[in-house]
Each structure stands twice: as C-alpha cells, then as structure tokens.
Design a protein around this motif. Sequence first.
Motif, PDB file in Angstrom:
ATOM      1  N   LEU A   1       0.834  -1.203   0.000  1.00  0.00           N
ATOM      2  CA  LEU A   1       0.000   0.000   0.000  1.00  0.00           C
ATOM      3  C   LEU A   1       0.872   1.258   0.000  1.00  0.00           C
ATOM      4  CD1 LEU A   1      -2.668   1.513   0.218  1.00  0.00           C
ATOM      5  CD2 LEU A   1      -2.595   1.134   2.704  1.00  0.00           C
ATOM      6  N   ALA A   2       1.881   1.290   0.871  1.00  0.00           N
ATOM      7  CA  ALA A   2       2.770   2.451   0.935  1.00  0.00           C
ATOM      8  C   ALA A   2       3.461   2.687  -0.401  1.00  0.00           C
ATOM      9  CB  ALA A   2       3.806   2.254   2.045  1.00  0.00           C
ATOM     10  N   HIS A   3       3.955   1.615  -0.992  1.00  0.00           N
ATOM     11  CA  HIS A   3       4.647   1.696  -2.288  1.00  0.00           C
ATOM     12  C   HIS A   3       3.685   2.200  -3.369  1.00  0.00           C
ATOM     13  CE1 HIS A   3       8.075  -0.385  -4.710  1.00  0.00           C
ATOM     14  NE2 HIS A   3       7.664   0.710  -5.328  1.00  0.00           N
ATOM     15  N   GLY A   4       2.461   1.713  -3.341  1.00  0.00           N
ATOM     16  CA  GLY A   4       1.467   2.149  -4.315  1.00  0.00           C
ATOM     17  C   GLY A   4       1.108   3.619  -4.159  1.00  0.00           C
ATOM     18  N   VAL A   5       0.989   4.072  -2.914  1.00  0.00           N
ATOM     19  CA  VAL A   5       0.695   5.486  -2.647  1.00  0.00           C
ATOM     20  C   VAL A   5       1.826   6.365  -3.170  1.00  0.00           C
ATOM     21  CG1 VAL A   5       0.477   7.208  -0.804  1.00  0.00           C
ATOM     22  CG2 VAL A   5      -0.839   5.085  -0.691  1.00  0.00           C
ATOM     23  N   THR A   6       3.064   5.948  -2.922  1.00  0.00           N
ATOM     24  CA  THR A   6       4.216   6.710  -3.419  1.00  0.00           C
ATOM     25  C   THR A   6       4.189   6.821  -4.935  1.00  0.00           C
ATOM     26  OG1 THR A   6       5.581   5.909  -1.566  1.00  0.00           O
ATOM     27  CG2 THR A   6       6.730   6.874  -3.444  1.00  0.00           C
ATOM     28  N   ASN A   7       4.007   5.698  -5.604  1.00  0.00           N
ATOM     29  CA  ASN A   7       4.048   5.697  -7.072  1.00  0.00           C
ATOM     30  C   ASN A   7       2.873   6.446  -7.688  1.00  0.00           C
ATOM     31  OD1 ASN A   7       6.317   4.171  -6.724  1.00  0.00           O
ATOM     32  ND2 ASN A   7       5.600   2.395  -7.867  1.00  0.00           N
ATOM     33  N   LEU A   8       1.697   6.297  -7.090  1.00  0.00           N
ATOM     34  CA  LEU A   8       0.534   7.036  -7.588  1.00  0.00           C
ATOM     35  C   LEU A   8       0.735   8.532  -7.369  1.00  0.00           C
ATOM     36  CD1 LEU A   8      -2.308   7.141  -8.786  1.00  0.00           C
ATOM     37  CD2 LEU A   8      -3.203   6.801  -6.467  1.00  0.00           C
ATOM     38  N   GLY A   9       1.209   8.890  -6.177  1.00  0.00           N
ATOM     39  CA  GLY A   9       1.466  10.297  -5.882  1.00  0.00           C
ATOM     40  C   GLY A   9       2.503  10.884  -6.815  1.00  0.00           C
ATOM     41  N   LEU A  10       3.538  10.107  -7.131  1.00  0.00           N
ATOM     42  CA  LEU A  10       4.577  10.577  -8.041  1.00  0.00           C
ATOM     43  C   LEU A  10       4.000  10.796  -9.439  1.00  0.00           C
ATOM     44  CD1 LEU A  10       7.588  11.259  -8.242  1.00  0.00           C
ATOM     45  CD2 LEU A  10       7.993   8.891  -8.924  1.00  0.00           C
ATOM     46  N   GLY A  11       3.143   9.883  -9.874  1.00  0.00           N
ATOM     47  CA  GLY A  11       2.510  10.029 -11.183  1.00  0.00           C
ATOM     48  C   GLY A  11       1.648  11.283 -11.248  1.00  0.00           C
ATOM     49  N   ILE A  12       0.874  11.533 -10.204  1.00  0.00           N
ATOM     50  CA  ILE A  12       0.036  12.738 -10.156  1.00  0.00           C
ATOM     51  C   ILE A  12       0.902  13.991 -10.161  1.00  0.00           C
ATOM     52  CG2 ILE A  12      -1.595  14.039  -8.730  1.00  0.00           C
ATOM     53  CD1 ILE A  12      -2.711  11.318  -7.801  1.00  0.00           C
ATOM     54  N   TYR A  13       1.994  13.951  -9.388  1.00  0.00           N
ATOM     55  CA  TYR A  13       2.924  15.091  -9.347  1.00  0.00           C
ATOM     56  C   TYR A  13       3.504  15.370 -10.733  1.00  0.00           C
ATOM     57  CZ  TYR A  13       7.122  17.801  -8.287  1.00  0.00           C
ATOM     58  OH  TYR A  13       8.103  18.760  -8.285  1.00  0.00           O
ATOM     59  N   VAL A  14       3.904  14.326 -11.422  1.00  0.00           N
ATOM     60  CA  VAL A  14       4.480  14.474 -12.766  1.00  0.00           C
ATOM     61  C   VAL A  14       3.459  15.086 -13.721  1.00  0.00           C
ATOM     62  CG1 VAL A  14       5.250  13.168 -14.788  1.00  0.00           C
ATOM     63  CG2 VAL A  14       6.210  12.659 -12.545  1.00  0.00           C
ATOM     64  N   LEU A  15       2.232  14.621 -13.671  1.00  0.00           N
ATOM     65  CA  LEU A  15       1.206  15.129 -14.577  1.00  0.00           C
ATOM     66  C   LEU A  15       0.854  16.586 -14.283  1.00  0.00           C
ATOM     67  CD1 LEU A  15      -1.164  12.020 -14.693  1.00  0.00           C
ATOM     68  CD2 LEU A  15       0.440  12.782 -16.454  1.00  0.00           C
TER      69      LEU A  15
END
Length: 227
Positions: free
Chosen positions: A205-219
């Motif tokens: 879950l933590a890893h998924g939150v990080t990666n999703l958050g990073l994707g949103i930040y990039v966009l």
Amino acid sequence: MRTREDRVKLLLKKPWLPYVFPFALFLLLTGPVQFFPALSPFLYIAKTIIVGALLRFWRHEYAADISPKLSFSEWLTAIFCGLLALVIWIVPEGYLFQFGQNSGFDPYALGGSKAAASSLIAVRLIGAAVVVPVMEELFWRSFLMRYLINPDFRSVPVGTFTWLSFIGVAILFGLEHHRVIVGIIVGLLYGFLLIRQKKLKGAILAHGVTNLGLGIYVLLTGEWMFW
C-alpha cells in the motif's frame, strides 16, 4: 503441456520462481529502452500486461504473504509512509547522487494523438501504482528479505528482522533505481514499515501510494524526469 500437478511439483522444487520471475522479466523488458527509446511505450504496455498476468496466475502462491488484513491505524500508517516516501523522492532532486541523467517518459513527446497520450498515461499509472508495488514488494520484502535470513524463505515469517536482510535489501532496492540514494532511504522506510506491521500488504500500500502520488505530481508539474 504441463498439468497443474506438474506445475505444483515444479514450484515445490523452485518456490522462489513466482517471486523472482515477474521481477526479472520486468527488468528485462525495461533494459532495451535506453537503446531503443522509441519502443518505450510499447515495452511499458507489454511488461505491465505480462507481469500483471503472471502475478494473477501465481496469486495463490502469494496468498499467505498478503492475506493478513490491515487495521484502520495500519492503513493510515502505510498511507503516511507512502506520502513520506514521495516527499523523500522529490525534494532532494538535483542534490544527491544519481546514476547518470534520466530524461524520463513524456507521452506527449512521442508525436501521437492526445487520445494515445492519455491511454499511455493511464497504463503508466496502473503499472506504477498497482503492478509495480505488488511485484517489487513480493520480490524485495517477501522473498529476498526472508531469503537472506534462510534460503528456505517460506519458513521465515514475513517481517522478520536481521540487520543483513534489512540493510542489504534497502541497498539493493536503491541500486535498482536511477536515484540510488533516495532509493535506499525509501527502501529502509518500506522495510521498517514491514518489520513494524509484519504485514506485506502495508508495504504494498505504501509503495502504491508513493508511485501514484509521483505520477500525479508528474502530470501536474510536467517534471517528466521522475517517470
């Protein structure tokens, strides 16, 4: 063609296979990008679909690792760790050692239509936030972290601590990434969460939150080098 009984016998001889093969295949399909950047979107789509299918195919092999449910407080802790890892990943950019320069993945620079770019973004988000966290946590913190304690890794409870497994996996996790220093720090954070909770689901879950958050930040920012 192998029967289900044959596959079971194979897994009994090689119990590491469902943990290692999806991860190795993902890396194998990532490598050619640096030589053939034009193939990047096709390779990402391929590895997301194939590795996702493998994880589903072998889902029963991971059931005991992932099945313990998280309490509400454990959910919140895992989400907090994921957001903290996101901050750690972004803030030191340009200040810490990295393996070369990474131009990242910009779907709008590929020359396709807006619809095609949107489709690539969707696949990228699903791959980064769903497939990658499950694949990597199964390999790094379910398999390797226990294997370093005992080659008969399934006899070792998930979240068992030794300094070698804790530090060693974090270092290797960092070396897998372009941003090696922050990768090690984030690897330590995910490992600490696993040791505290004794539940792989929290690390996923933590890893998924990080990666999703990073994707949103990039966009939102257009900082494609983080992809």
